[in-house]
Structure formats: C-alpha cells, structure tokens
Enzyme design. Sequence first.
Site, short mmCIF file in Angstrom:
data_model
loop_
_atom_site.label_atom_id
_atom_site.label_comp_id
_atom_site.label_asym_id
_atom_site.label_seq_id
_atom_site.Cartn_x
_atom_site.Cartn_y
_atom_site.Cartn_z
CG ASN A 50 -12.83 2.77 -20.40
OD1 ASN A 50 -12.68 3.95 -20.68
ND2 ASN A 50 -13.22 1.88 -21.29
CG HIS A 136 -21.92 1.15 -25.69
ND1 HIS A 136 -22.00 -0.22 -25.77
CD2 HIS A 136 -20.61 1.46 -25.86
CE1 HIS A 136 -20.79 -0.72 -25.96
NE2 HIS A 136 -19.92 0.29 -26.02
CD GLU A 176 -23.76 5.34 -23.11
OE1 GLU A 176 -22.76 5.82 -22.57
OE2 GLU A 176 -23.78 4.98 -24.30
CB SER A 180 -18.91 5.58 -23.51
OG SER A 180 -19.59 5.51 -24.74
CG ASP A 204 -25.03 1.09 -20.07
OD1 ASP A 204 -24.22 1.07 -19.12
OD2 ASP A 204 -24.75 0.66 -21.20
CG HIS A 207 -18.44 5.01 -19.29
ND1 HIS A 207 -17.14 4.69 -19.56
CD2 HIS A 207 -19.18 4.44 -20.27
CE1 HIS A 207 -17.09 3.96 -20.67
NE2 HIS A 207 -18.31 3.81 -21.12
CE LYS A 236 -17.17 0.76 -19.91
NZ LYS A 236 -16.57 -0.28 -20.66
C1 LIG Z 1 -22.08 2.57 -21.99
C2 LIG Z 1 -21.54 1.19 -22.18
N1 LIG Z 1 -22.36 0.15 -22.00
C3 LIG Z 1 -21.92 -1.11 -22.19
C4 LIG Z 1 -20.63 -1.37 -22.55
C5 LIG Z 1 -20.17 -2.77 -22.75
O1 LIG Z 1 -19.62 -3.23 -21.58
P1 LIG Z 1 -18.56 -4.44 -21.62
O2 LIG Z 1 -17.26 -3.83 -22.02
O3 LIG Z 1 -18.60 -4.97 -20.23
O4 LIG Z 1 -19.07 -5.41 -22.64
C6 LIG Z 1 -19.73 -0.32 -22.72
C7 LIG Z 1 -18.34 -0.64 -23.10
O5 LIG Z 1 -17.49 0.09 -23.36
C8 LIG Z 1 -20.19 1.00 -22.55
O6 LIG Z 1 -19.39 2.05 -22.74
#
Ligand SMILES: Cc1ncc(COP(=O)(O)O)c(C=O)c1O
Length: 386
Positions: A50, A136, A176, A180, A204, A207, A236
């Site tokens: 990522n 997520h 999101e 993801s 969130d 990505h 990422k």
């Molecule tokens: C949309 C989303 N939020 C949160 C996270 C979690 O983030 P972290 O890897 O910093 O714990 C991810 C992780 O892949 C994600 O894809």
Amino acid sequence: MPAPNFASRINQALTQRRKQGLDRKIRPVIGGNQSELEWNGRRFFNFSSNDYLGLAHDAELLKAWQQGLSVYGSGSGASPLVTGFSHAHNNLESALCDWLGFERAILFNSGFSANQALLFSLLEKGDCLLQDKVNHASLIEAGMLSPATMRRFKHNDTAHLSSMLNAEHATLVVTEGVFSMDGDCAPLAELQNTCIDKAWLAVDDAHGIGVLGEEGRGSCDAAQMTPDILVVTFGKAFGLSGAAILCNQNTGDYLTQFARHHVYSTAMPPSQAYALTHAIEMIRTQNWRREKLNELSATYEELLVDLPQYRQTQTPIKPFVMGGSSCTVNAADYLRQQGLWLTAIRPPTVAKNSARLRVTLTANHNKKQVKTLAAGLRQAIERQED
Ligand SMILES: Cc1ncc(COP(=O)(O)O)c(C=O)c1O
C-alpha cells in the site's frame, strides 16, 4: 458440562478454516515496501503493498527519520498526557491541520486504534451508528463493540442511508473515502448532503490521503467537501505508520480527554512524528508521484480492460475479481511462479464469490512491470479456462 476448552476451540476453528480453503499464510519477505521483493531466495515484482507514493524506501524520507532519531532518541518514553508528547508530535499535528484544513489533529499509533478510539469515545447507548456495508474491519468491529445501535447501509447507497436517518438519535455516519478492497470512491458530497442536520459524517481516508486531491489532500478534497471527522492513516501513502483523527477544536479536546487508545498508549516515537512531518512535505510538493500513478493506471487499463475480471478505478487499488476462493488462490500461486507477488483476498474480508487478486500500483513501479503483470493475469485466466 465440561469446562470450556480453549485448545479444542482453537483446533476446531483452524480445521474449519483449512477445510474452507480460507487459511492464510504469513511469509517473511525482504523488500515488501519496494516494487521488487525477495522471498525464499527468489525475486518478485511486488503488486501488493500500500506504499502508493513509493515513500517507504525513499532515501529522503529515511534520512528524515534518521535525523529525527539523532535529535529525539528512539522511543517516546510515555503516553501523550504524561511525557510522550514532544515538539515533533506537536509539529506533526500542526502540519496536518494546515494541510487538511482542520482545527485539531490527534495522533494514534495505528489506523485500527484511531477508528476504535473514535467510535468508542463518541458513541453512547441509544445513539445510532450507520456504516457503509463494506467499511474496514476496524470500523465494523468497533461499531459492534460500541454501545450504540449499528446498522449498515448498502455500499455507496445514499438513498438507503437516507431511509435509515431520523432526528431522534445522535447519529454518526461512517464511510471510507476509498474502499480498501474495491478501490472505488465514496460519493462524499452526496453523503454530506444526506447527513445535513441529521448526523455527523466521519470519513476514514486511509487509502485516499496522499493519492487523491490537490497536493494529495485526499478523497474529501477531490469531492470538494469537509467531513465532521476525518481519519487519515500513515501506513500507506505516507510510507510509515500511525494515524490521526482530524476534527474541530472541541472534539479534539474531548478526544484528548476520553480517547483511551490515545490516553493509555505510549505515544509514537518522536523521530517517527518528525519523519511523518517530512512525509507531508513530500506528499504536498512531489506531484510527479501522483502523475506517475495515473500513467501506470492508464497502462493497466489499456492492457486489461477487455477482461471480465477487470474493474475500473480512479485509485491505485485495482481489484481483479475472480469469484471463487480456490481459483483465486490458484491464480496467485501461478503468478508467484511467474515472479509476480499478488495477494488473494477471500471471504470473510470480501463478500462470498467475490474473491480477488488485489493489485496495487505504486509510484515506484515502471511500465515494464505493469506489462508483465498484465500478461501474467491474462495467462492465469487462460489457464483456468483450459
Ligand atoms: C480503510 C482502513 N482503515 C483503517 C485501517 C487500519 O490502519 P492501520 O494499518 O494503520 O492500523 C486500514 C488498514 O488497512 C484500512 O484499510
């Protein structure tokens, strides 16, 4: 009744996973944060990381972290409210606010903990939490464990969300910015309109940040809207790790008091905060990284658009949807033999019958690598059809 037996429970769960063809393997690799990685003495083109902007192994960023180490030492030594919060952390919070246009930024050690902290500290019994169905795991799990009543609206379906909103309960809507596993974007402007006077909207943008929008400000900038709350993660496009919640002054004060993952967890190393501040500068000014991603995306599209497994996205996440779990795993194994590293994503991470190879492009890839990838994906499909 026999006493609950953890060992047999574990055995049963593992056996079932294996039977379903859903067990996952962890492999130690060298260069997982570069466009080529090494495993078991062999080299592979890496289409699984990522590290969208190619910063994780960038000499300038490594130097910034090393500089941070020599100024601040290694660990932060304590949680933020004790002595773990340094000028490096403060500067990072200010840089985030300046870049993204929020009054406050609160730092966390991971996106997972930021999402949990947000939902746990904001929501009370009787509140309503509405989440996009494919959010997520960190968000869905936090919602299930929170005292609020959680409902999920159909993916990117604002009409369905609207039908769930009512003014009787304090309501938080969470989506999101870029999804993801699908790489598609949420209709953020529409979502915001739907929420007016009825709910707070939290985005969130794990990505989207760094990749989309002017100076990489992310999905919200691209959609020309500002949510009530924005979560950004640093693992990422930033090429590092950690996360921040961006919000207004009062909400920031509230999270500083009540967000348990912030209050009761050792702050990230100050050298990391220092490097992250440098990463923001690189993200803002090095537009060529986003341009390169767009070029590679165009090449990928041109070479694969005719295949039913291809999905068009405006992001570096390119799901190649195969359907069944075992054919997806077979394809990933075959591609690995061809020197291509791709991860098979299967249920429960994605819906049943939508197992996929999750292709991710980074600014470190070149056209030749993308052409090799496209040829490999075609062969993997042809092989299955024979
Ligand atoms: C949309 C989303 N939020 C949160 C996270 C979690 O983030 P972290 O890897 O910093 O714990 C991810 C992780 O892949 C994600 O894809």
